[in-house]
Design an enzyme around this catalytic site. Structure first.
Site, short mmCIF file in Angstrom:
data_model
loop_
_atom_site.label_atom_id
_atom_site.label_comp_id
_atom_site.label_asym_id
_atom_site.label_seq_id
_atom_site.Cartn_x
_atom_site.Cartn_y
_atom_site.Cartn_z
N ARG A 1 0.78 -1.15 -0.10
CA ARG A 1 0.00 0.10 0.20
C ARG A 1 0.77 1.02 0.04
O ARG A 1 2.02 1.28 0.49
CB ARG A 1 -0.90 0.05 1.28
CG ARG A 1 -1.75 -1.11 1.19
CD ARG A 1 -2.91 -1.09 2.52
NE ARG A 1 -1.88 -0.87 3.60
CZ ARG A 1 -2.34 -0.36 4.68
NH1 ARG A 1 -3.27 0.26 4.87
NH2 ARG A 1 -1.51 -0.13 6.08
N SER B 1 8.36 -4.50 6.46
CA SER B 1 8.31 -5.74 7.49
C SER B 1 8.94 -6.85 7.42
O SER B 1 8.40 -8.33 7.26
CB SER B 1 6.78 -6.03 7.65
OG SER B 1 6.15 -4.64 7.84
N ASP C 1 6.63 -3.08 10.78
CA ASP C 1 5.21 -3.19 11.18
C ASP C 1 4.79 -3.26 12.46
O ASP C 1 4.04 -2.50 13.16
CB ASP C 1 4.24 -4.01 10.32
CG ASP C 1 4.85 -5.46 10.35
OD1 ASP C 1 5.81 -5.70 11.04
OD2 ASP C 1 4.04 -6.23 9.69
P1 ADP Z 1 -0.20 -8.83 6.98
O1 ADP Z 1 0.28 -9.48 8.10
O2 ADP Z 1 0.09 -9.39 5.84
O3 ADP Z 1 0.20 -7.37 7.05
P2 ADP Z 1 -2.89 -9.09 7.92
O4 ADP Z 1 -2.49 -8.83 9.20
O5 ADP Z 1 -4.23 -8.68 7.26
O6 ADP Z 1 -1.81 -8.61 6.82
O7 ADP Z 1 -2.95 -10.77 7.79
C1 ADP Z 1 -3.02 -11.54 6.51
C2 ADP Z 1 -2.97 -13.14 6.93
O8 ADP Z 1 -3.97 -13.27 8.06
C3 ADP Z 1 -3.38 -13.85 5.79
O9 ADP Z 1 -2.14 -13.91 5.10
C4 ADP Z 1 -3.92 -14.78 6.30
O10 ADP Z 1 -2.87 -15.97 6.50
C5 ADP Z 1 -4.44 -14.76 7.37
N1 ADP Z 1 -5.99 -14.33 7.31
C6 ADP Z 1 -6.77 -13.80 6.45
N2 ADP Z 1 -7.98 -14.00 6.70
C7 ADP Z 1 -8.07 -14.49 8.00
C8 ADP Z 1 -9.00 -14.90 8.76
N3 ADP Z 1 -10.19 -14.48 8.47
N4 ADP Z 1 -8.71 -15.40 9.86
C9 ADP Z 1 -7.51 -15.88 10.46
N5 ADP Z 1 -6.58 -15.43 9.51
C10 ADP Z 1 -6.97 -14.69 8.52
MG MG Z 2 0.33 -5.90 8.31
#
Ligand code: ADP
Ligand code: MG
Length: 885
Positions: free
Chosen positions: A507, A571, A625
């Site tokens: 982003r 991150s 992050d």
């Molecule tokens: P990031 O860590 O990539 O910055 P997020 O915190 O949104 O972003 O985490 C995304 C990750 O969370 C995805 O890779 C997936 O593994 C997990 N995820 C996505 N949807 C769900 C959900 N409904 N419940 C649990 N884990 C999820």
């Molecule tokens: Mg994140």
């Protein structure tokens, strides 16, 4: 010709008159569909009553749990004994079930008479007799040396508490004949979920949802309920439908006032009902010229077999005439016609009533499944159904009329309840063996408090290594200084750009921070995809792509000319020498672009901007992050000194005392340390808790051997661990009928979001099945239970491990401060934490358990990577400006 016609006409007229006469006489026994629908509704209410905890004690329809939870799935195998008590004869069976894919089985039976003195003697005598017969049977079959599992069909109402005692001693299944029938038919047709007996007695069983069965603990899956519907009406619920004949029959029976429904239906009573009707009609002069014979006055003189024979319409009136003559009744043609019709009305009423209650069960099944239309199979046994010339046809027809939205197959049970008992035993045997295997597979995921404490202590040790100069270079928990030394104080303001790289989405953000009384943060952001070929291409391509996205965003926001300060949330583990310098230690998660490791990511970004030569940016900070998350929460709560991410990856940062950070000069104040705890265990220190599945996930990953702790705790891997377990269980024949589908072979197919969905408590098993179906996994109800269990084991372990790690960090903070009790806030981000139904709770509970002296508040961060980066940039900018002045 004319004469013949006239004769035929005469006969038809005669017949019609007789039928009309009987119809009028037995008006009350002829039930319209409206009445049957009403009976159906009454029975539905009775079922609910029988299932409810408070209403069961007074319910007439007992709805007894059978503790049979599973239908045959075709993988049963082995030799079983069965004993069948409750019908007219006592039988012993040996059943061989073959696991040959063809669902074949062999049944050898021996009949034993049940002498009257045994039936009416005491229980001990009865069971002694059974044991003798069994011994004899085993001798004849040369089975005496073997110890075979035994199933026992006992077709009387039984309150059961537990089906099997222990797999180590032989499973003894106590099976009601309805259940046996359902199981026997279920072996041939897996859609079979109702068992029906229409013989000497009548009864039905069906598979009920556990969550509706108050009398048994647990909400998962289904269990067979033996309705004992024969007692329907014992509280008067059917009194308006019962005739004077029913009442008379009941009064003359062995158990007056009991089994009133059964007395209107089963073969034990139909003949007697016919007799009572004929007797009364004769007395009233409507039959046999009013002459009553002694035989007609004798109880039990008309039996079911007579009724069946008289209703063989194909044979005209000959059977009827013969039977009535034997009863010394001297029947005329008219009498025979009338009597035949009486039989029809009585047996038809039986089929009608049975159809109504069966329709109630079918409707309940359909509603349980939330289906508009349902296909199902009813397994049936019983002499009345099997031998009466019209009964089956009538029953089928009425059922189909009453429940037009059920496609019902009626399947006759061929080898009777004996095979059913063996089948129940076989299924129980299979389930017990399966349970053992599943428990064994999931056992390594159950971590004792002791083990978790050990994990906490090891984490603490690794954290110390990472902070110490001598050990830091080889430490697995790298403890990277971030050069973020203070939290926001509210005076930050201005416009900032932020980049967020390292999660699911890339982003670009514009963040406007206001200070003072109008203190606020406004954000605009745009999400860009990073194609896999770029994530895993060259570093130059990756950074060119990033700059391209920034250009798009600036264009989109109309701010291309402004040289805004930028915070870069990156991150991945970076070794920093200052806030705007970050050397990538190694990629994690899904990234693997070449020529980046060991390079300064800020330099790479600057060069890419220079290459494009279109705009300029003031890159002020690289931000992890976790740090962004901590800062965002710190903006609201000054006590927030820890940042936690449980998303695609797993990581923590916290404010460490400068004096403890040996690799950074200075001993005053604090600095935020990015622990990069995902690498915990890379030296093998937690290999004792890693399972074969963790190793498989690791080996199939982009960075084998690295990030072992992260691979047990973060969103990117949990689904993959589940998939590995499912593959293993399927290979062991415990799931999906032993078939590993194409989709199950696909890496990444089982996303962590599915864990969240499947583990949601509000979700019925049926919905779990639907989710699995979407994944191309064709599951049975039992499969779904197992999959849910697997997901639960994996996510619980993840949350506990994460909690153990966090406990180590908060304990360290407490010791740093030198306080007995620590109050601290942890800023948290990550979809796993936010959306999984249990993860956050288990994590919090574990921290509480392992760090009882710390009072930890968890604060959800809103977009830490964007807002936090801007805040850090603002703070850095302020400090920088102060430094320059
Ligand atoms: P990031 O860590 O990539 O910055 P997020 O915190 O949104 O972003 O985490 C995304 C990750 O969370 C995805 O890779 C997936 O593994 C997990 N995820 C996505 N949807 C769900 C959900 N409904 N419940 C649990 N884990 C999820
Ligand atoms: Mg994140």
């Amino acid at each position: 010709m004319f004469a013949v016609h006239l004769l035929a006409f005469h006969f038809t007229k005669l017949k019609e008159d007789q039928i009309k006469k009987v119809d009028r006489y037995l008006y009350h026994m002829r039930l319209s569909d409206d009445v049957l629908l009403d009976v159906m509704a009454r029975f539905q209410a009775e079922m609910v009553k029988g299932l409810g905890r408070d209403t069961n004690p007074t319910a007439t329809v007992k709805m007894l749990p059978s503790f049979v939870r599973s239908l045959p799935d075709g993988s049963e195998k082995g030799d079983f004994l069965a004993v069948d008590l409750g019908g007219s004869q006592f039988r012993a069976h040996q059943v061989k079930v073959f696991d040959d894919g063809k669902q074949s089985s062999q049944l050898e039976s021996k009949f034993y008479p049940t002498p009257k003195e045994v039936i009416q003697g005491n229980g001990a005598e009865l069971f002694d007799y059974v044991a003798d017969c069994l011994l004899d049977f085993m001798e004849t079959k040369n089975l005496k040396h073997k110890k075979l599992p035994l199933g026992f069909t006992f077709s009387f109402p039984c309150k059961q508490t537990k089906l099997e005692e222990d797999i180590d001693i032989d499973v003894l299944a106590l099976v009601n004949d309805t259940v046996g029938t359902m199981m026997t038919c279920g072996y041939d047709d897996q859609r079979c979920e109702v068992g029906l007996i229409i013989g000497t007695g009548t009864n039905a069983c069906y598979m009920e949802e556990m969550r509706h069965i108050d009398l048994v603990e647990g909400d998962e899956g289904r269990m067979c309920i033996n309705t004992e519907w024969g007692a329907f009406g014992d509280d008067g619920a059917l009194d308006d439908l019962r005739t004077e004949f029913d009442r008379e029959l009941d009064l003359g029976s062995l158990n007056p006032g009991k089994q009133l429904f059964e007395k209107m239906i089963s073969s034990l009573y139909l003949g007697e009902l016919v007799r009572l009707i004929l007797l009364k009609m004769t007395k009233e002069g409507l039959l046999f010229s009013g002459k009553v014979s002694t035989a007609l006055l004798t109880k039990g003189k008309i039996e079911m077999k007579h009724v069946s024979a008289m209703e063989k319409y194909k044979e005209g009136l000959s059977n009827t005439k013969e039977i009535l003559t034997e009863l010394n009744l001297f029947p005329s043609e008219e009498d025979c016609i009338a009597v035949q019709h009486v039989c029809t009305i009585v047996s038809f009423r039986s089929a009608n009533l049975c159809a109504a209650t069966l329709a109630a069960i079918l409707t309940r099944l359909r509603e349980n499944k939330k289906l508009l239309r349902m296909r199902t199979t009813v397994g049936i046994d019983g002499g009345l159904y099997k031998t009466h010339p019209q009964y089956a046809k009538r029953l089928h027809k009425v059922v189909r009329r009453l429940v037009p939205n059920c496609d019902v197959r009626f399947l006759l049970s061929v080898s009777g309840s004996g095979k059913g008992a063996a089948m129940v035993t076989a299924v129980a045997y299979r389930l017990a063996a399966q349970r053992k295997q599943i428990d064994a597979a999931l056992a390594p995921f159950l971590l004792s408090l002791e083990t978790l404490r050990e994990v906490k202590n090891k984490m603490r040790t690794e954290v110390e290594y990472g902070l110490k100069r001598e050990t830091q270079a080889s430490a697995t928990v790298k403890m990277l200084p971030t050069y973020v030394c203070g939290t926001p104080d509210g005076t930050e303001k201005g416009k900032f750009l932020a980049l967020d790289l390292g999660g699911t989405n890339f982003r670009v953000l514009l963040v406007k921070i206001r200070s003072g009384r109008r203190r606020s943060v406004q954000m605009y952001n745009k999400i860009f995809a990073i194609p896999l070929e770029i994530m895993q291409g060259t570093g130059e391509e990756l950074f060119d792509h990033i700059v391209q996205c920034i250009a798009d965003f600036l264009e989109y926001m109309g701010i291309k000319g402004a040289r805004l300060p930028l915070g870069f949330t990156f991150s991945f583990p970076c070794r920093q020498a200052s806030i705007d310098k970050g050397t990538l230690v190694g990629w994690t998660k899904g990234f693997k672009a070449t020529d980046c490791e060991g390079e300064d990511v800020v330099d790479m970004l600057r060069e890419a901007i220079r290459r494009r030569n279109e705009f300029d940016l003031d890159i002020v900070a690289v931000v992890n992050d976790t740090v962004g998350t901590m800062m965002t929460c710190g903006y609201e709560d000054p006590n927030c000194e820890i940042g936690l991410i449980a998303g695609t990856g797993s990581n923590v940062c916290y404010m460490e005392d400068m004096k403890n950070i040996e690799i950074v000069e200075g001993n005053e104040g604090k600095m935020c340390i990015n622990t990069e705890w995902g690498g915990f265990g890379d030296n093998g220190c937690i290999d004792n808790i890693r399972t074969q599945y963790d190793k498989e996930v690791d080996e199939g990953s982009l960075n084998p051997g690295k990030q072992r702790y992260e691979k047990m705790t973060s969103g990117m891997y949990l689904g993959e661990i589940v998939r590995q377990i499912l593959i293993d269980l399927t290979k062991q024949g415990l799931l999906f009928r032993g078939q590993i589908s194409e989709s199950l072979r696909k890496r990444g197919i089982f996303e962590t979001k599915f864990l969240s969905q499947i583990e949601s408590d509000r979700l019925a098993l049926l919905q779990v099945r639907r989710i699995l179906q979407q994944l191309g996994l064709d599951s049975t109800c039992e499969d779904s239970i197992i999959v849910k269990e697997v997901c639960g084991a994996v996510s619980k372990r993840a949350a506990q491990l994460c909690g153990a790690g966090l406990a180590a960090i908060v304990e360290k903070k407490r010791e740093n401060r030198g306080v007995e009790h620590l109050q601290i806030t942890v800023g948290v981000d990550g979809t796993l934490y936010k959306l999984h139904p249990h993860f956050s709770r288990v994590l919090r509970e574990t921290v509480k358990e392992l760090a009882p002296q710390c009072d930890v508040t968890f604060m959800l961060s809103e977009d830490g990577s964007g807002k936090g980066a801007a805040l850090i940039t603002a703070v850095a900018k302020r400090l920088h400006n102060v430094g320059q002045k």
